[in-house]
Structures are given as structure tokens and as C-alpha cells.
Write a protein that holds these residues in place. Structure first.
Motif, PDB file in Angstrom:
ATOM      1  N   TYR A 142      -3.746  -2.920  -5.089  1.00  0.00           N
ATOM      2  CA  TYR A 142      -2.610  -2.308  -4.398  1.00  0.00           C
ATOM      3  C   TYR A 142      -1.356  -2.605  -5.223  1.00  0.00           C
ATOM      4  O   TYR A 142      -1.043  -3.770  -5.493  1.00  0.00           O
ATOM      5  N   TYR A 143      -0.627  -1.561  -5.612  1.00  0.00           N
ATOM      6  CA  TYR A 143       0.590  -1.727  -6.401  1.00  0.00           C
ATOM      7  C   TYR A 143       1.809  -1.353  -5.563  1.00  0.00           C
ATOM      8  O   TYR A 143       1.856  -0.274  -4.961  1.00  0.00           O
ATOM      9  N   ALA A 144       2.778  -2.259  -5.537  1.00  0.00           N
ATOM     10  CA  ALA A 144       4.030  -1.961  -4.831  1.00  0.00           C
ATOM     11  C   ALA A 144       4.745  -0.813  -5.523  1.00  0.00           C
ATOM     12  O   ALA A 144       4.892  -0.805  -6.743  1.00  0.00           O
ATOM     13  N   ASN A 145       5.191   0.168  -4.731  1.00  0.00           N
ATOM     14  CA  ASN A 145       5.914   1.284  -5.328  1.00  0.00           C
ATOM     15  C   ASN A 145       7.417   1.065  -5.194  1.00  0.00           C
ATOM     16  O   ASN A 145       7.866   0.027  -4.703  1.00  0.00           O
ATOM     17  N   HIS A 146       8.205   2.039  -5.625  1.00  0.00           N
ATOM     18  CA  HIS A 146       9.658   1.847  -5.661  1.00  0.00           C
ATOM     19  C   HIS A 146      10.295   1.923  -4.280  1.00  0.00           C
ATOM     20  O   HIS A 146      11.462   1.578  -4.122  1.00  0.00           O
TER      21      HIS A 146
ATOM     22  N   TRP B  74       2.889   0.844  -0.742  1.00  0.00           N
ATOM     23  CA  TRP B  74       1.919   0.338  -1.697  1.00  0.00           C
ATOM     24  C   TRP B  74       0.933   1.453  -2.033  1.00  0.00           C
ATOM     25  O   TRP B  74       0.492   2.180  -1.144  1.00  0.00           O
ATOM     26  N   ASP B  75       0.570   1.569  -3.304  1.00  0.00           N
ATOM     27  CA  ASP B  75      -0.387   2.571  -3.765  1.00  0.00           C
ATOM     28  C   ASP B  75      -1.721   1.888  -4.065  1.00  0.00           C
ATOM     29  O   ASP B  75      -1.762   0.883  -4.793  1.00  0.00           O
TER      30      ASP B  75
ATOM     31  N   TRP C 222      -5.631   1.703  -5.519  1.00  0.00           N
ATOM     32  CA  TRP C 222      -6.602   2.171  -6.510  1.00  0.00           C
ATOM     33  C   TRP C 222      -7.888   1.392  -6.292  1.00  0.00           C
ATOM     34  O   TRP C 222      -7.942   0.187  -6.512  1.00  0.00           O
TER      35      TRP C 222
ATOM     36  N   GLY D 279       0.249  -2.230 -13.682  1.00  0.00           N
ATOM     37  CA  GLY D 279      -0.045  -0.946 -13.053  1.00  0.00           C
ATOM     38  C   GLY D 279      -1.477  -0.562 -13.338  1.00  0.00           C
ATOM     39  O   GLY D 279      -2.161  -1.202 -14.148  1.00  0.00           O
TER      40      GLY D 279
ATOM     41  N   HIS E 168      -3.019  -7.520  -4.629  1.00  0.00           N
ATOM     42  CA  HIS E 168      -1.751  -6.868  -4.301  1.00  0.00           C
ATOM     43  C   HIS E 168      -0.742  -7.295  -5.366  1.00  0.00           C
ATOM     44  O   HIS E 168      -0.504  -8.486  -5.565  1.00  0.00           O
TER      45      HIS E 168
ATOM     46  N   GLN F  12       5.965  -5.857  -9.197  1.00  0.00           N
ATOM     47  CA  GLN F  12       6.645  -6.110 -10.460  1.00  0.00           C
ATOM     48  C   GLN F  12       7.499  -7.371 -10.313  1.00  0.00           C
ATOM     49  O   GLN F  12       7.966  -7.696  -9.213  1.00  0.00           O
TER      50      GLN F  12
ATOM     51  N   HIS G 126      10.638  -6.581  -8.542  1.00  0.00           N
ATOM     52  CA  HIS G 126      10.502  -6.419  -7.092  1.00  0.00           C
ATOM     53  C   HIS G 126      10.712  -7.764  -6.396  1.00  0.00           C
ATOM     54  O   HIS G 126      11.409  -7.858  -5.383  1.00  0.00           O
TER      55      HIS G 126
END
Length: 546
Positions: free
Chosen positions: A22-26, A30-31, A33, A67, A228, A231, A234
């Protein structure tokens, strides 16, 4: 029950569609994959690299933020039979000229067959690549566009990773880590922490640094639990977002340097924690720099009322040359502090040293004298590591185009000072960052700890120690000096350095030279001082706060 030994690409055979990264978005979302999605990306990346001429054992340089593209490039390089090498993106440096010097050195050292970057880094890396005569970088999305994936991974490379040291003692060195060493270190961490796919983890650490790469990303993916990832910026903007995610997702594991804990203490108030719970956390691994026991106490005081168990705080010790992890506390044990033997080197009153646990399985840690003889418990000397997961050596001379180079051997002399008590390791600091006073060593990191306790924040002061013009000298480098800091520094340094000369150097905020992971580059600054680079901003460190 934890998962034992696994190959670096074994997870491709049973990639889950339910678990993943899970990647934190701007925004505030969270996105996701899944590992099944990531598997397809890895095999497509491997095919793309081979199509670009990457052969067995070639180096693939990664200049990317955390990412899905980074993860796919790293494992894709391995699946293509190549050796990945991570290089910090530009965001990790405050000054463009520092970044260009640093990256040019790294690219010249490894001479990659291909450099894969993100859009944010492309122009800067293109300029550096041209100056160092390495191939022009390619953006990840362009690399894989229209490429069909391989049916499966190719034979893995002998060298599974080139990991650069932090460079706190000078230029970074490229460490050659074999597939066996990397696998052994991941297995050792997995067994130390009791990792299973049921335990989700979170990190804001940069993936170009070994703690964020090996300690988090590779551990998460090869074990197969949910990861999780934020950046670093972040986390800097909102540590509350990081803490909310821990509470909401019942996160079990995370890791950070002492600086990260200090930052949480500065930015988070009890009112920010209302409704949050941290009782799911069983492993908060703390390493990469000296650990302040006062910070551990304060973090537990802040988060303990919301469920954080004191035994979840796990000080640890490692190095790039040991692949990563060397020692660590057992989850639930609870950290402790000790001092060296009475009157021994490094013993500063009021600066008891935090224990960093015991060696992971199949590793041995000894503390030796200058002559290399093992010292008894409580005596300070150089930390020596032996056993599995020691790196093969350093990358050869720049321009050689080869991964051959200096051998490290079976015993790794770390250059770090510490002592043992009842099998547990207590780390003091770098041997090259000390000064002998009245027959005893005083370490820069110990003095910095005392200055932080006087209210000077981390990353705003660095202590340099050495002999200048024939006289022992202590230097306080202030970044954006504030009232009271000079007085505090004079009190601390004059107390512990005796008759040594004392200097103050004032640089703008952000002007302290640091590595890509944020450690002070003390020896680099010391050389600059002796060369006159700080002449206009250097003055005696006086007791008055002028």
C-alpha cells in the motif's frame, strides 16, 4: 509460527492477490498493489531489461522514490540475472551541488549497464550521467511500455545487491552483497522478529538506504505480509498520518532511526492521538544512529497511554557491510542502559548507553582492542562481526566496470566503538569521531546527545573532534544558531574536553553536511574546516552567548 529461509524470488511462485504493498498517495488515501500484480510487473521489467542489453551480472542502478516501479525494478533486475544498486534520488539532498558530487561518485563506481529513474529525477540524473559517461537514464514507465513479461525469472546473479555505505566518514563505498548473504540476513531478521504474513508493517524510510530497503521492503515482500509505505516527506509533513495508519490497520512492525522518534515527540501532542490505539505494535526497530534513552522514555510516555508496550521498542545494530542486521532486542524484552567500566573510554556521566540486543542467529560479535585482542565485558573497543551475511567486499575502482574489489573477509572490523554486557551489545559511536582526553576517548555522538538534552534539536548541531594545528580541538557546528545554543555547547564541550581548543562554526539552516540518510558527515566537515572553508563563520566558542 514464523517463515524460515526463502529465496529472494520464491515469492513469485505463490504471489498473493489479497496481500501486497500500500503506497500513500498525495491526498490522504492509499494505493494498493497486490503481490500478484507486482509479480507481473517484475517479470515485465526483467524482460525489458534483457531487451535493453542487460546481461548476467550487469548492474542496474535505481534512482527512484519508493513506489511500485522501484519494487518492480529491484526484483526485476534480480529476475533478469542482474545486480540492482540503489542510489538516492535528488529529494534526499538539500543542495544540488552536493547531490551531483554524490551521485557522480556512485555512478562512476558501479558503471551501470542501465539506470532506471522516475520522472522527478530524470533531468538531474541525465546531466550527471552525461558527465560520468554512463548510459542516459530511462524512466521506468518508458522502460516497460509494450513489453511482454518473461515466463519466469532467470538464474539469479551471484551479487544480489550493491549497497552503498552512508558516507558519514567520507565518500560512500559500494558494498557487494551476495545472494546468500542477503538471503541469510532476511532469514535472520524474520526469525528474530517472528515475522509471518499475518503481521502488517509500515515504513516511511527511503528505499535507497539499507534500513528502508533490506530491513523493510525486501523483508516485507519475501515474507509476503502487507506493507504500508509513505514517502519520507509525507512523514515530515504529517507524522500524525503515519500514526493514524498504524492504529487503523493494526500495524505490527515498523522501523526508524532515533531522529524519527525525536521528530514525533516534537510534532505530535496527546490531543492528536485521541481515538488511536498502538497496542498492535510488537516491533518498533530503532537503529542507524546512536539511540538516546531519554527519547525512548519520552516516546513511551507519549504513546504508552494509547497502548504502546515498552517491550515493543527494539534498539538494534547493523551495517551495510553486514548486509544489515547484526544485533537486536527480542520483542517484548524491554530495552535497558549500561555504562562502560568505571573510568573506561567513552564513559560520560549521564550518558548511559542503550543496549542494542544480542547477535542474530549464526552471527558473532566481539569487542577488540587496538591490537585486535578480545576485550572482557564492560571494556570499550572496536566492534567486530563475524558469521553469515557478511558482504563479499567493496566494488572495484571507478571506471573498472567490474564488481570485483576489496575483500572484507570473515571478520568485519566495523570502525564502531562499543562494549558488551552479558552478551548484549552497547554501541557508542564511530572510532574516527572521537578525541582522547586524559587517556580516555570522548565521542562526538555522546556530546551531541548531551546537546540535544540541552534543547538543541537533532540535525541543528554537529560536533567535530580532532587535532588542529597540533592542538586537540572540539567544534560545534550550528545550523541556524539560536539564543542559548553557544552557551550550552561551551558548557558541555569544556566539561568533557578539558584543555582542548573550542570553536563554533555557524552555517545556515540545512548547512550541516549530511549523508543521504541524514547522518552528519563529520570527517568531511573536519577536512573542510582545516582547509579554511568555514573561515568566515568560525570563531572561538566562548561561555557568553554573544
Amino acid at each position: 509460527m514464523g517463515i524460515g529461509d526463502r529465496g529472494l524470488l520464491d515469492w513469485l511462485d505463490d504471489a498473493s492477490a489479497e496481500r501486497g504493498l500500500y503506497y500513500a498517495n498525495h491526498g490522504d488515501g492509499w494505493d494498493f498493489w497486490s503481490y500478484r500484480d507486482l509479480r507481473d510487473m517484475v517479470l515485465r521489467t526483467a524482460a525489458a531489461l534483457r531487451a535493453r542489453g542487460v546481461g548476467d551480472g550487469d548492474v542496474v542502478a535505481l534512482v527512484q522514490r519508493s513506489g511500485p516501479g522501484f519494487a518492480a525494478t529491484f526484483f526485476g533486475a534480480l529476475a533478469a540475472g542482474a545486480t540492482p544498486c540503489t542510489i538516492a534520488p535528488p529529494f534526499a539532498f538539500q543542495r544540488a551541488d552536493d547531490y551531483e558530487r554524490h551521485s557522480a561518485h556512485l555512478l562512476s563506481t558501479v558503471r551501470p549497464r542501465i539506470t532506471v529513474c522516475d520522472v522527478e529525477s530524470q533531468e538531474r540524473v541525465r546531466k550527471i550521467a552525461a558527465a560520468t559517461e554512463v548510459p542516459e537514464p530511462v524512466i521506468y514507465d518508458e522502460l516497460v511500455a509494450g513489453v511482454e513479461p518473461l515466463d519466469g525469472p532467470l538464474s539469479p546473479p551471484e551479487t544480489a545487491l550493491v549497497q552503498f555505505t552512508s558516507g558519514s566518514s567520507g565518500f560512500s563505498r559500494g558494498v557487494r552483497i551476495s545472494a546468500d548473504a542477503l538471503r541469510a540476513n532476511l532469514t535472520g531478521m524474520r526469525r528474530w522478529l517472528g515475522c509471518t504474513p499475518e503481521y502488517p508493517a509500515i515504513s516511511w524510510l527511503p528505499v535507497h538506504h539499507d534500513m528502508g530497503l533490506v530491513g523493510f521492503l525486501l523483508n516485507v515482500v519475501t515474507t509476503g505480509f502487507d506493507g504500508h509505505m509513505l514517502q519520507p516527506d509525507h512523514f515530515i509533513r504529517s507524522p500524525q498520518r503515519y500514526l493514524r495508519r498504524i492504529s487503523e490497520q493494526r500495524i505490527a512492525m515498523t522501523a526508524m532511526p532515533n531522529f524519527g522518534l525525536s521528530y514525533i515527540l516534537r510534532r505530535v501532542r496527546p490531543a492528536d492521538l485521541e481515538g488511536l490505539r498502538f497496542d498492535s505494535l510488537r516491533c518498533v526497530i530503532i537503529g542507524a544512529e546512536r539511540i538516546d534513552p531519554g527519547v525512548l522514555d519520552d516516546v513511551h510516555a507519549l504513546l504508552g497511554p494509547y497502548g504502546l508496550d515498552r517491550g515493543a521498542l527494539l534498539p538494534a545494530y547493523g551495517s551495510a557491510e553486514a548486509t544489515l542486521a547484526v544485533t537486536g532486542l527480542t520483542p517484548g524484552e524491554g530495552w535497558s542502559t549500561r555504562e562502560p567500566d568505571e573510568g573506561d573510554a567513552g564513559s560520560l556521566a549521564g550518558t548511559a548507553v542503550v543496549g542494542c540486543g544480542r547477535p542474530l542467529e549464526d552471527r558473532t560479535v566481539t569487542v577488540v582492542s587496538e591490537d585486535g585482542d578480545a576485550l572482557p565485558d564492560g571494556q570499550v573497543g572496536e566492534i567486530v562481526v563475524s558469521g553469515v551475511s557478511i558482504a563479499d567486499g567493496y566494488v572495484g575502482d571507478a571506471g573498472s566496470g567490474s564488481l570485483s574489489g576489496t575483500s572484507i573477509g570473515d571478520r568485519l572490523r566495523t570502525g564502531d566503538a562499543g562494549f558488551l554486557r552479558d552478551g548484549q551489545l552497547f554501541v557508542i559511536g564511530r572510532l574516527g569521531d572521537g578525541l582522547k582526553v586524559s587517556g580516555k576517548m570522548v565521542f562526538a555522538e555522546s556530546l551531541e546527545t548531551l546537546l540535544h538534552r540541552r534543547g538543541i534539536p537533532e540535525r541543528r548541531v554537529a560536533v567535530l573532534l580532532g587535532v588542529r594545528d597540533g592542538r586537540p580541538t572540539g567544534v560545534a557546528v550550528f545550523a541556524g544558531v539560536q539564543d542559548g545554543w553557544r552557551r550550552a555547547a561551551h558548557e558541555v564541550l569544556s566539561e568533557w574536553l578539558g584543555d582542548a581548543g573550542l570553536l563554533a562554526v555557524e552555517v545556515p539552516r540545512g548547512g550541516i553536511a549530511v549523508t543521504s540518510s541524514g547522518k552528519p558527515r563529520r570527517r568531511v566537515m573536519w577536512k573542510a574546516l582545516c582547509a579554511g572553508a568555514y573561515e568566515d563563520t568560525t570563531r572561538p566558542l566562548a561561555p557568553e552567548d554573544a
